[in-house]
Design a protein around this motif. Structure first.
Motif, PDB file in Angstrom:
ATOM      1  N   UNK A   1      49.104  21.209  58.838  1.00  0.00           N
ATOM      2  CA  UNK A   1      48.397  22.133  58.092  1.00  0.00           C
ATOM      3  C   UNK A   1      48.644  21.780  56.611  1.00  0.00           C
ATOM      4  N   UNK A   2      47.701  21.188  56.114  1.00  0.00           N
ATOM      5  CA  UNK A   2      47.816  20.649  54.399  1.00  0.00           C
ATOM      6  C   UNK A   2      46.798  21.698  53.669  1.00  0.00           C
ATOM      7  N   UNK A   3      46.077  22.489  54.343  1.00  0.00           N
ATOM      8  CA  UNK A   3      44.749  23.114  53.665  1.00  0.00           C
ATOM      9  C   UNK A   3      45.212  23.799  52.578  1.00  0.00           C
ATOM     10  N   UNK A   4      44.491  23.368  51.372  1.00  0.00           N
ATOM     11  CA  UNK A   4      44.404  23.929  50.108  1.00  0.00           C
ATOM     12  C   UNK A   4      45.886  23.874  49.469  1.00  0.00           C
ATOM     13  N   UNK A   5      46.729  23.158  49.918  1.00  0.00           N
ATOM     14  CA  UNK A   5      48.310  23.373  49.307  1.00  0.00           C
ATOM     15  C   UNK A   5      48.375  22.474  48.134  1.00  0.00           C
ATOM     16  N   UNK A   6      49.659  22.901  47.581  1.00  0.00           N
ATOM     17  CA  UNK A   6      49.808  22.524  46.071  1.00  0.00           C
ATOM     18  C   UNK A   6      49.817  20.974  45.722  1.00  0.00           C
TER      19      UNK A   6
ATOM     20  N   UNK B   1      43.891  17.008  41.094  1.00  0.00           N
ATOM     21  CA  UNK B   1      42.948  17.872  40.363  1.00  0.00           C
ATOM     22  C   UNK B   1      43.718  19.268  40.044  1.00  0.00           C
ATOM     23  N   UNK B   2      43.105  19.730  39.003  1.00  0.00           N
ATOM     24  CA  UNK B   2      43.521  21.121  38.506  1.00  0.00           C
ATOM     25  C   UNK B   2      42.934  22.216  39.060  1.00  0.00           C
ATOM     26  N   UNK B   3      42.225  22.151  40.151  1.00  0.00           N
ATOM     27  CA  UNK B   3      41.439  23.153  40.928  1.00  0.00           C
ATOM     28  C   UNK B   3      42.104  24.356  41.475  1.00  0.00           C
TER      29      UNK B   3
ATOM     30  N   UNK C   1      41.621  27.902  46.310  1.00  0.00           N
ATOM     31  CA  UNK C   1      40.223  28.219  47.189  1.00  0.00           C
ATOM     32  C   UNK C   1      39.049  27.171  46.654  1.00  0.00           C
ATOM     33  N   UNK C   2      39.439  26.223  46.056  1.00  0.00           N
ATOM     34  CA  UNK C   2      38.430  25.124  45.595  1.00  0.00           C
ATOM     35  C   UNK C   2      38.948  23.836  46.093  1.00  0.00           C
TER      36      UNK C   2
ATOM     37  N   UNK D   1      41.492  26.285  56.181  1.00  0.00           N
ATOM     38  CA  UNK D   1      40.463  27.492  55.661  1.00  0.00           C
ATOM     39  C   UNK D   1      39.262  26.901  56.011  1.00  0.00           C
ATOM     40  N   UNK D   2      38.928  25.912  55.748  1.00  0.00           N
ATOM     41  CA  UNK D   2      37.388  25.406  55.542  1.00  0.00           C
ATOM     42  C   UNK D   2      36.896  24.884  56.767  1.00  0.00           C
ATOM     43  N   UNK D   3      36.476  25.581  57.734  1.00  0.00           N
ATOM     44  CA  UNK D   3      36.509  25.314  59.173  1.00  0.00           C
ATOM     45  C   UNK D   3      35.144  24.378  59.261  1.00  0.00           C
ATOM     46  N   UNK D   4      34.038  24.917  58.749  1.00  0.00           N
ATOM     47  CA  UNK D   4      32.642  24.116  59.078  1.00  0.00           C
ATOM     48  C   UNK D   4      32.704  22.829  58.446  1.00  0.00           C
ATOM     49  N   UNK D   5      33.378  22.607  57.130  1.00  0.00           N
ATOM     50  CA  UNK D   5      33.548  21.373  56.457  1.00  0.00           C
ATOM     51  C   UNK D   5      34.399  20.354  57.282  1.00  0.00           C
ATOM     52  N   UNK D   6      35.484  20.887  57.713  1.00  0.00           N
ATOM     53  CA  UNK D   6      36.432  20.163  58.397  1.00  0.00           C
ATOM     54  C   UNK D   6      36.104  19.361  59.610  1.00  0.00           C
TER      55      UNK D   6
END
Length: 281
Positions: A219-224, A230-232, A235-236, A259-264
């Protein structure tokens, strides 16, 4: 349950996708987005339609500084959406509940959940007894930094070796409690006991976790760790999340939690086809 176990992890050749459904006001990336029952049901439907194999419902945030949630409040957040999902014949995905509280886990299983995702690694004897008795799947995560403290820095010569050792100890504890090996899924705990460098090392060496002989969830989704590149805002961070989960899949991860199911789903199926073509050349 929404699916037969013949349709789950054991029968698929691709990396499965676990879609995140946080019914919390304060999760680090999507807090407050799905706090109403209707918005949560719609999110579950979209996760399923996007091709997720599992929907993971969370009722308590683990972000740094998050307030603890009582058993009653967590149940009030989780159970209504769980009951709606499990009674919806149009949703095919399995349902997981992200909790370390045995009473919440029991209520969730009673309401139709298929598996428990325990960030505390089945540390609580009551949770051990519940999982053993119900014979359900359980994610056993390595976490040494709970609640999460962003200033934490692990003292280690080899973070991957340390996590593998702790996971093996947690497996032995689960076995001693009567939990069978085929119930367990291991999670190295990206962001729950490492700094950015440690997270990147865990991801790069996913194959060492799969070598332990159990299914592995990453589970690495959107983590720091993404801030290294990047500085996004969280949620980006789709690009870094996709990259991390593709590397994990290449290393043998059986499930990625996103989080981003379709893209993944699209990225994984494309990459898996390309990897297979390379092997068959």
């Amino acid at each position: 349950m929404n699916m037969n176990w013949s349709q789950t992890l054991e029968s698929t050749e691709h990396t499965q996708v676990m879609g995140i459904l946080n019914v919390t006001p304060d999760s680090f990336s999507d807090g407050g987005c799905y706090t109403s029952l209707e918005s949560a049901v719609e999110r579950a439907r979209k996760i399923d339609e996007a091709g997720a194999d599992i929907i993971d419902i969370g009722g308590e945030s683990t972000r740094p500084g998050a307030d603890p949630v009582s058993v009653q409040e967590e149940q009030e957040r989780v159970l209504p959406i769980l009951e709606r999902i499990t009674s919806n014949s149009d949703i095919d995905a399995l349902v997981s509940v992200d909790t370390y509280k045995p009473k919440v886990a029991k209520a969730a299983l009673d309401a139709g959940a298929d598996m428990i995702n325990d960030q505390n690694g089945l540390e609580d004897p009551e949770m051990q007894s519940l999982v053993a008795g119900r014979e359900c799947k359980a994610v056993l995560m390595d976490a040494v930094n709970l609640p999460v403290d962003n200033t934490y820095r692990p003292e280690t010569d080899d973070i991957v070796a340390d996590v593998c050792e702790r996971l093996e100890q947690r497996v032995e504890r689960a076995r001693a409690a009567g939990i069978s090996d085929d119930q367990l899924i291991l999670d190295p705990g990206i962001g729950f006991g490492t700094d950015t460098e440690g997270d990147l090392e865990l991801l790069a060496r996913t194959d060492e976790f799969t070598a332990l002989g159990f299914p592995v969830l990453v589970g690495a989704s959107r983590k720091s760790f993404a801030t290294e590149f990047s500085d996004l805002p969280s949620n980006e961070r789709v690009g870094s999340s996709l990259a991390a989960h593709l590397v994990a899949a290449k290393g043998g991860a059986d499930i990625v939690r996103v989080h981003d199911v379709a893209e993944t789903v699209t990225a994984l199926r494309t990459a898996e086809d390309l990897w297979n073509r390379q092997l068959n050349q």
